[in-house]
Design a protein around this motif. Structure first.
Motif, PDB file in Angstrom:
ATOM      1  N   GLU A 114       0.910  -1.091   0.290  1.00 11.86           N
ATOM      2  CA  GLU A 114      -0.175   0.040   0.337  1.00 11.86           C
ATOM      3  C   GLU A 114       0.958   1.111   0.062  1.00 11.86           C
ATOM      4  OE1 GLU A 114      -1.920  -1.413   2.857  1.00 11.86           O
ATOM      5  OE2 GLU A 114      -4.263  -1.347   2.081  1.00 11.86           O
ATOM      6  N   ILE A 115       2.230   0.861   0.731  1.00 12.20           N
ATOM      7  CA  ILE A 115       3.280   2.689   0.748  1.00 12.20           C
ATOM      8  C   ILE A 115       3.721   2.441  -0.712  1.00 12.20           C
ATOM      9  CG2 ILE A 115       4.696   3.534   2.296  1.00 12.20           C
ATOM     10  CD1 ILE A 115       3.770   2.235   4.513  1.00 12.20           C
ATOM     11  N   ALA A 116       3.777   1.400  -1.177  1.00 15.56           N
ATOM     12  CA  ALA A 116       4.553   1.541  -2.766  1.00 15.56           C
ATOM     13  C   ALA A 116       3.064   2.261  -3.820  1.00 15.56           C
ATOM     14  CB  ALA A 116       4.563  -0.258  -2.565  1.00 15.56           C
ATOM     15  N   GLU A 117       2.144   1.540  -3.609  1.00 16.08           N
ATOM     16  CA  GLU A 117       1.074   2.561  -4.329  1.00 16.08           C
ATOM     17  C   GLU A 117       1.536   3.814  -3.945  1.00 16.08           C
ATOM     18  OE1 GLU A 117      -3.364   1.637  -5.755  1.00 16.08           O
ATOM     19  OE2 GLU A 117      -2.157  -0.070  -4.702  1.00 16.08           O
ATOM     20  N   ILE A 118       1.901   4.324  -2.870  1.00 13.02           N
ATOM     21  CA  ILE A 118       0.727   5.752  -2.627  1.00 13.02           C
ATOM     22  C   ILE A 118       2.557   6.271  -3.313  1.00 13.02           C
ATOM     23  CG2 ILE A 118       1.343   7.071  -0.647  1.00 13.02           C
ATOM     24  CD1 ILE A 118      -0.424   5.735   0.728  1.00 13.02           C
ATOM     25  N   ILE A 119       3.659   5.697  -3.440  1.00 14.38           N
ATOM     26  CA  ILE A 119       4.869   6.217  -3.310  1.00 14.38           C
ATOM     27  C   ILE A 119       5.133   6.810  -4.966  1.00 14.38           C
ATOM     28  CG2 ILE A 119       6.938   6.333  -3.787  1.00 14.38           C
ATOM     29  CD1 ILE A 119       7.594   4.715  -1.266  1.00 14.38           C
ATOM     30  N   ALA A 120       4.207   6.000  -5.882  1.00 16.41           N
ATOM     31  CA  ALA A 120       4.097   5.403  -7.157  1.00 16.41           C
ATOM     32  C   ALA A 120       3.096   6.407  -7.586  1.00 16.41           C
ATOM     33  CB  ALA A 120       3.707   4.361  -7.492  1.00 16.41           C
ATOM     34  N   ASN A 121       2.146   6.850  -6.956  1.00 14.04           N
ATOM     35  CA  ASN A 121       1.212   7.756  -6.893  1.00 14.04           C
ATOM     36  C   ASN A 121       1.554   9.637  -6.910  1.00 14.04           C
ATOM     37  OD1 ASN A 121      -1.927   9.621  -6.307  1.00 14.04           O
ATOM     38  ND2 ASN A 121      -2.269   7.884  -7.636  1.00 14.04           N
ATOM     39  N   THR A 344      13.514  24.831   7.266  1.00 18.64           N
ATOM     40  CA  THR A 344      13.273  23.237   6.555  1.00 18.64           C
ATOM     41  C   THR A 344      12.689  23.490   5.243  1.00 18.64           C
ATOM     42  OG1 THR A 344      13.349  20.671   5.911  1.00 18.64           O
ATOM     43  CG2 THR A 344      10.999  22.243   7.237  1.00 18.64           C
ATOM     44  N   THR A 345      13.434  22.991   4.500  1.00 14.67           N
ATOM     45  CA  THR A 345      13.444  22.735   2.942  1.00 14.67           C
ATOM     46  C   THR A 345      12.487  21.516   2.825  1.00 14.67           C
ATOM     47  OG1 THR A 345      15.477  23.847   2.195  1.00 14.67           O
ATOM     48  CG2 THR A 345      14.524  23.048   0.949  1.00 14.67           C
ATOM     49  N   TYR A 346      12.713  20.747   2.923  1.00 13.84           N
ATOM     50  CA  TYR A 346      12.253  19.716   2.093  1.00 13.84           C
ATOM     51  C   TYR A 346      11.394  19.084   3.713  1.00 13.84           C
ATOM     52  CZ  TYR A 346      16.043  18.379  -0.914  1.00 13.84           C
ATOM     53  OH  TYR A 346      17.616  18.742  -1.932  1.00 13.84           O
ATOM     54  N   GLY A 347      11.308  19.342   4.483  1.00 13.80           N
ATOM     55  CA  GLY A 347      10.083  19.298   5.506  1.00 13.80           C
ATOM     56  C   GLY A 347       9.279  19.542   5.417  1.00 13.80           C
ATOM     57  N   GLY A 348       7.828  18.220   5.454  1.00 11.49           N
ATOM     58  CA  GLY A 348       6.669  18.501   5.197  1.00 11.49           C
ATOM     59  C   GLY A 348       6.254  18.085   3.516  1.00 11.49           C
ATOM     60  N   ASN A 349       7.229  17.932   2.886  1.00 14.63           N
ATOM     61  CA  ASN A 349       6.817  17.850   1.556  1.00 14.63           C
ATOM     62  C   ASN A 349       5.607  16.864   0.861  1.00 14.63           C
ATOM     63  OD1 ASN A 349       8.046  14.531   1.083  1.00 14.63           O
ATOM     64  ND2 ASN A 349       9.539  15.116   1.975  1.00 14.63           N
ATOM     65  N   PRO A 350       5.116  16.684   0.429  1.00 14.34           N
ATOM     66  CA  PRO A 350       3.699  15.946  -0.215  1.00 14.34           C
ATOM     67  C   PRO A 350       3.972  14.154  -0.235  1.00 14.34           C
ATOM     68  CG  PRO A 350       4.343  17.555  -1.670  1.00 14.34           C
ATOM     69  CD  PRO A 350       5.302  18.078  -0.738  1.00 14.34           C
ATOM     70  N   LEU A 351       5.225  13.874  -0.192  1.00 13.23           N
ATOM     71  CA  LEU A 351       5.256  12.369  -0.647  1.00 13.23           C
ATOM     72  C   LEU A 351       5.538  12.112   0.705  1.00 13.23           C
ATOM     73  CD1 LEU A 351       5.634   9.520  -1.899  1.00 13.23           C
ATOM     74  CD2 LEU A 351       8.004  10.694  -2.791  1.00 13.23           C
ATOM     75  N   GLY A 352       6.661  12.552   1.142  1.00 15.15           N
ATOM     76  CA  GLY A 352       7.045  11.933   2.807  1.00 15.15           C
ATOM     77  C   GLY A 352       5.469  12.405   3.431  1.00 15.15           C
ATOM     78  N   SER A 353       4.846  13.394   3.627  1.00 17.15           N
ATOM     79  CA  SER A 353       3.829  13.825   4.504  1.00 17.15           C
ATOM     80  C   SER A 353       2.353  12.385   4.297  1.00 17.15           C
ATOM     81  CB  SER A 353       3.037  15.082   3.586  1.00 17.15           C
ATOM     82  OG  SER A 353       4.233  16.058   4.103  1.00 17.15           O
ATOM     83  N   ARG A 354       2.061  11.983   2.812  1.00 19.90           N
ATOM     84  CA  ARG A 354       1.350  11.547   2.751  1.00 19.90           C
ATOM     85  C   ARG A 354       1.830   9.932   2.580  1.00 19.90           C
ATOM     86  NH1 ARG A 354      -1.142  10.063  -4.212  1.00 19.90           N
ATOM     87  NH2 ARG A 354      -2.370   8.629  -3.369  1.00 19.90           N
TER      88      ARG A 354
END
Length: 469
Positions: A114-121, A344-354
C-alpha cells in the motif's frame, strides 16, 4: 537450508550472484573458518555465514561500496538486495528473518504494497514544492498527528506540528523551541538536562544531549549548558535543575539505544512536576518507542496527564523507510515562536507527508495496536522462557510492546549472540548495557516470532557452550 527468493533480484545486482552450486561450495569454504565453533555436534548448521572477501558480496563491498563510502558503521559482509514483510534477502540468495525493521523504522514491513502504491501515485503527482507554499498532505498529516494523539490519550496540550526529515532534525527543532521558550524569561535560561545512556542523534545539538562518551568525545566541545541526571532517579534531577538556568529536559520514555530501559510512570509524573515548578520545557523523544512501538500510539499515551510532555519528537516509523520526522508542540511553545525562527527545505514535502498520514492511520488503529500487544505477549513469553533457561547468563527481559531486550550478564557478550543469530538466518541488533534488542515490524507474522525466538535460543546455547569449551 537455503530458501528460494520469491521474486527476481534487480537486474543491476545479478552479476554479483553465485549459481546455487557454486554458492554451496563457497559456503563450505566460509564455514571452514569457523570449524572450531562447528565442532560441537549439537549446534545447528551455519547456513548464513558472512561471505568472505572472495565471494560476490565481498567483491562488491571491497571494490564498489567501501572504497567510496564515508566511514561510519562497522558492518559485516552482508549486502541486502530486497525485502518483503519481515524477511530480507542478500546478494548470496539467502533469506533472513528480520527482527530489526531497519532499527524500528519499517514498522509495517518491507516493501509494503500500500505504501508502494502511495509512493508511485504521489511521484506522478507532486513530490516537492517547498515550504514557500502550503500543500495538502503536510496539513493533513499535522492535523492527524494532533487529533490522533489527543484521541489516544497522549499529550493533552498537543497543538502544532513541525515536519522535518529525520529524528535528529526533530530533536534539533525541539531544542531550539525549548531555548526560545527559556529565553522568553531570561537570556541565562538556556541549559538542558539529559539522562545517562540516552541517545538523541548525532548532529552537534542532539549529540550534546546524547550522554555517551563514545559518541561525544571525538567532537568536543559540544553545545554548552547540558547537565546529566540518572534515569528513574528524581533526586538526581533535583540536583541539576534550575529555575534560572534550565530551559528544557529531554528524555526517552523507553531508552532504545541505551539499553531498552523503561521509564517509570511515577518518575515521569515527578519529572513533569519539577518542570512545571521551574518553568522548564519537557521533551519526550519517542523517535524509537512511539507510533505504536510500545503497544499504544505513544509510550506516554497510557500515562496520566500529569506525566505528559510539552514536546514530542518522532521519526523512524513515521515514513516506514521514507525519510521524515516531526516535532509536536503545545500552544505555550507556539506562542514564543516567530516567523523565521526555524525552517526546512524538504520537511513536509507532499510525498513524505502522504506516507506519514497513511502510517499514522494504521498505527493508531485500536485493532492494530491490540495485535501489537498480542505479539508482544508472544515475544515476552518466549524471551522469559529463554531467560529462565540461562539464569547464569540472562538477567532480565526488558522493554514494552515490540521494543524488547534480553539483558546479558558479564558471562556473555551480546555481539557474539548477534553474530550467531545472523549465522542462522536471523537479524537482531544490540543496545547499550550488553542488551540484545528486538524491534521487529509491528505486523510480523506469529510463525516468524516463534521461529526467530528458537534461533535466539539456539544461538545463546552455542555462545554459552563455546565460551565454556
Amino acid at each position: 537450508m537455503l530458501r528460494a527468493i520469491p521474486k527476481r533480484v534487480p537486474e543491476n545486482l545479478r552479476l554479483f550472484q553465485l549459481p546455487i552450486t557454486q554458492l554451496l561450495k563457497a559456503q563450505t569454504i566460509h564455514w571452514s573458518r569457523r570449524s572450531l565453533s562447528q565442532s560441537f555436534t549439537n549446534f545447528k548448521e551455519v547456513t548464513h555465514a558472512d561471505p568472505n572477501d572472495d565471494s560476490h558480496t565481498g567483491q562488491y563491498v571491497n571494490t564498489i561500496s567501501k572504497p567510496y563510502t564515508v566511514t561510519t558503521y562497522a558492518r559485516p559482509n552482508l549486502v541486502v538486495t530486497h525485502g518483503k514483510g519481515s524477511h530480507l534477502y542478500d546478494l548470496e540468495n539467502r533469506q533472513y528473518i528480520d527482527f530489526t525493521a531497519g532499527v524500528a523504522v519499517t514498522a509495517l514491513g518491507h516493501a509494503n504494497s500500500e505504501i508502494a502504491e502511495i509512493i508511485a501515485n504521489q511521484a506522478n503527482t507532486l513530490v516537492h514544492c517547498s515550504n514557500l507554499y502550503y500543500n495538502m498532505h503536510a496539513g493533513e498529516l499535522a492535523n492527524k498527528l494532533v487529533t490522533k494523539t489527543l484521541n489516544s490519550g497522549g499529550m493533552q496540550e498537543a497543538q502544532r506540528v513541525f515536519l522535518c526529515n529525520s529524528g535528529t532534525e526533530a530533536n534539533e527543532a525541539a531544542m531550539k523551541f525549548a531555548r526560545k521558550y527559556g529565553k522568553s524569561f531570561s537570556d541565562d535560561k538556556y541549559e538542558f538536562i539529559a539522562f545517562e545512556n540516552s541517545f538523541h542523534g548525532r548532529s552537534m545539538g542532539s549529540l550534546s544531549v546524547t550522554t555517551n562518551s563514545k559518541y561525544q568525545a571525538p567532537f568536543t566541545p559540544l553545545v554548552p549548558g547540558v547537565k546529566v541526571a540518572k534515569a528513574n532517579d528524581l533526586d538526581s534531577v533535583k540536583e541539576v535543575i534550575s529555575k534560572e538556568k534550565t530551559c528544557g529536559v529531554i528524555i526517552e520514555p523507553i531508552q532504545g539505544e541505551g539499553g531498552v530501559t523503561v521509564m517509570d510512570t511515577e518518575f515521569l509524573i515527578g519529572l513533569r512536576k519539577l518542570c512545571d515548578e521551574n518553568d522548564v520545557v519537557l521533551i519526550y523523544d519517542e523517535i524509537q518507542c512511539g507510533l505504536g512501538r510500545s503497544g499504544s500510539l505513544w509510550t506516554h499515551s497510557l500515562m496520566p496527564a500529569e506525566a505528559h510532555p510539552d514536546i514530542v519528537t518522532m521519526a523512524k516509523a513515521l515514513g516506514n523507510g521514507f525519510p521524515i520526522g516531526a516535532t509536536m508542540i503545545s500552544e505555550k511553545i507556539e506562542k514564543v515562536l516567530k516567523v523565521g525562527d526555524h525552517g526546512t527545505t524538504y520537511g513536509g514535502n507532499p510525498l513524505g507527508s502522504r506516507i506519514g498520514t497513511y502510517v499514522v492511520d494504521k498505527v493508531s488503529d485500536k485493532e492494530f495496536l491490540q495485535a501489537v500487544n498480542d505479539k508482544s505477549e508472544k515475544f515476552i513469553k518466549g524471551l522469559t522462557k529463554i531467560a529462565n533457561k540461562y539464569p547464569d547468563h540472562v538477567t532480565e527481559v526488558k522493554g514494552k510492546g515490540l521494543l524488547l531486550g534480553l539483558q546479558f550478564g558479564n558471562s556473555v557478550e551480546v555481539g557474539d549472540v548477534v553474530q550467531k543469530c545472523r549465522d542462522h538466518g536471523l537479524l537482531v541488533i544490540s543496545a547499550g548495557l550488553n542488551v540484545l534488542r528486538l524491534v521487529p515490524a509491528l505486523n510480523i507474522p506469529d510463525e516468524l516470532i516463534e521461529e526467530g525466538l528458537q534461533v535466539i535460543d539456539d544461538s545463546i546455547e552455542e555462545v554459552v557452550n563455546f565460551g565454556k569449551a
